[in-house]
Design an enzyme around this catalytic site. Structure first.
Site: not given
Ligand code: AHR
Length: 492
Positions: A173, A295
């Site tokens: 991110e 994710e």
């Molecule tokens: O999964 C929780 C968070 O969500 C992670 O650390 C981040 O990459 C995303 O925003």
């Protein structure tokens, strides 16, 4: 009534087992208490990793585990997490609850965990606050078997042979917590950092670039235009929640309208993959670069009384349905989507397992992963589904979602029925294969809010399912409201 045609003699793309991957961050009680309790714990453990959790996770055949973050990755300095534990520095976990991170779980412990699980390690490196040298040395420490300061150090710390490390993420991110970068800037940084992520001692690294935030199509375009030739994968993050980031909705208390809203939001994953893939196709028509959904999952308000930074949430039949729908979407895009990592394995967001001291409970989502195992590395089969819709406001929602795959002479048909007000009948025609038998399993509860607790761990658990009737090449199935079924069809 729903009609489904499965073309058993037409092979679609293989469903990469890594679509059933996991993610574990130094966040809340995922690593500490979830996996790691330490060697001196009264909780039964092997080399500090709790046996009950590892044993349950192993039953899912977890193909790959992403670590150490998440946002934590871009603040993580790996050298803090090696050597004798009592000498490792304690640091502040700024992102997640402002708690002390004692670094007792580091590189060696991560590889040990992957070995115990039988999962491929996927390490995410630090671009946001780390250096190129630090990233280069981490890869060298893990994978080099020649003479070098990193090899010597690894050996002094108890590991003689290098590990195999296939998957490496160059930042996380980086448009947000990983450095607030513009895509043009990150593309250049990506090119620079990845140069030093070396293939050492025969270890070939699959390099994953930070991809877009949800529908940021410009990010994908810029990354593909400027850096596609230097990457093997581009990540995508998308979470399903029930409101907005300020109020994401309650995990276990929700209305039908809220439930329907979440189903619709889940379908956005299909649109996101379709549109990001279309951009990738322009630069990479042969689909060499994989889309890695590293994710995904549900994100609700935390459970009352828990640290808001720990992201601890319950998990209901609704979460199970969201998981099943996402898997069907990933299968549909199996040519481009080569990995997905649900967030996160234990005690965080859409977890597989919840723990409370020495106790643990499996979530409804865990059961979906277990029931869908037959899809791992199976050949997807093209299918045509047409049928019932139900209304939510002025929106229509398809009642049934399906996916079929072929492996070892068996077809696995998974069905997710999302309408929580009535049962569904599915008339299925199997073309191109003679089926000699069918066996089924069902995940169902009396309401979509049903969930497992430490005192009632089997409220939502798979059961044998005999409501699939085979007649020649026709299969007739009746599913209860809001349920998930897997049918294993044996080819004669
Ligand atoms: O999964 C929780 C968070 O969500 C992670 O650390 C981040 O990459 C995303 O925003």
């Amino acid at each position: 009534m729903n009609t489904l045609i499965i073309n058993a003699d037409q092979a679609g793309p293989v469903i990469n087992k890594n679509i059933y991957g996991h993610f574990a961050e130094h966040l809340g009680r995922c690593i500490y208490e979830g996996f790691w309790v330490g060697e001196d714990s009264s909780i039964v453990n092997t080399k500090g990793l709790r046996n009950d959790v590892v044993g349950a996770m192993k039953k899912l055949n977890p193909p790959v585990l992403r670590w150490p973050g998440g946002c934590f990755a871009d603040e993580y300095h790996w050298k803090d997490g090696i050597g004798p534990r009592e000498g490792r520095p304690s640091i502040l976990n700024t992102h997640w609850g402002g708690v002390v991170e004692n670094n007792h779980f580091g590189t060696h412990e991560f590889f040990e965990l992957c070995e115990q699980l039988g999962a491929e390690p996927y390490i995410c490196g630090n671009v946001g606050s780390g250096s190129v040298q630090e990233m280069q040395e981490w890869v060298e420490y893990c994978t080099f078997d020649g003479e070098s300061p990193m090899t010597k150090w690894r050996q002094e710390n108890g590991r003689e042979a290098p590990w195999k490390l296939k998957y490496f993420g160059v930042g996380n991110e980086n448009w947000g917590c990983g450095g607030t970068m513009r895509p043009e800037y990150y593309a250049d940084e990506y090119r620079r950092f990845q140069t030093y992520v070396r293939h050492l001692s025969g270890n070939k690294v699959f390099k994953i670039a930070c991809g877009p935030n949800v529908a940021d199509y410009k990010w994908t375009d810029v990354l593909m235009e400027r850096a596609a030739g230097h990457m093997n994968g581009l990540s995508l993050h998308y979470y399903t929640h029930g409101g907005d980031w300020g109020d994401k909705g309650n995990a276990t208390e929700f209305s039908d309208t809220q439930y329907h809203h979440v189903l619709q939001r889940t379908q956005l994953m299909d649109e996101l993959i379709t549109r990001h893939s279309a951009i990738m196709d322009r630069y990479d028509p042969k689909k060499r670069v994989a889309l890695i959904v590293d994710e995904w999952g549900t994100w609700w308000n935390v459970e009352a009384g828990t640290n808001p930074g720990f992201l601890y949430q319950q998990n209901t039949m609704r979460d199970a349905l969201v998981a099943a729908l996402n898997f069907h979407i990933f299968h549909k895009h199996a040519e481009r989507v080569q990995m997905a990592n649900i967030a996160q394995t234990i005690n965080v967001l859409q977890a597989m397992i919840l723990t409370d001291g020495a106790r643990m409970t499996l979530t409804p989502t865990y059961h979906v992963f277990e029931m869908f195992k037959g899809h791992h590395d199976a050949t997807s089969l093209p299918l045509h589904l047409s049928g019932d819709e139900f209304s939510s406001g002025d929106q229509k929602i398809a009642a049934v979602s399906a996916s079929a795959s072929l492996k070892d002479g068996k077809i696995l048909l998974s069905l997710a029925h999302t309408d929580n007000s009535r049962e569904a009948t599915i008339e299925c025609e199997l073309r191109g294969a003679n089926i000699s038998g069918v066996s089924g399993r069902l995940l169902h509860a009396d309401k979509t809010q049903a969930h497992n607790t430490f005192d009632a761990p089997n409220t939502v658990a798979p059961q044998e399912f005999n409501e699939a009737k085979l007649n020649g090449s026709k299969l007739s199935v009746t599913l209860p409201a809001a349920s998930i079924a897997t049918l294993e069809l044996t080819i004669a």
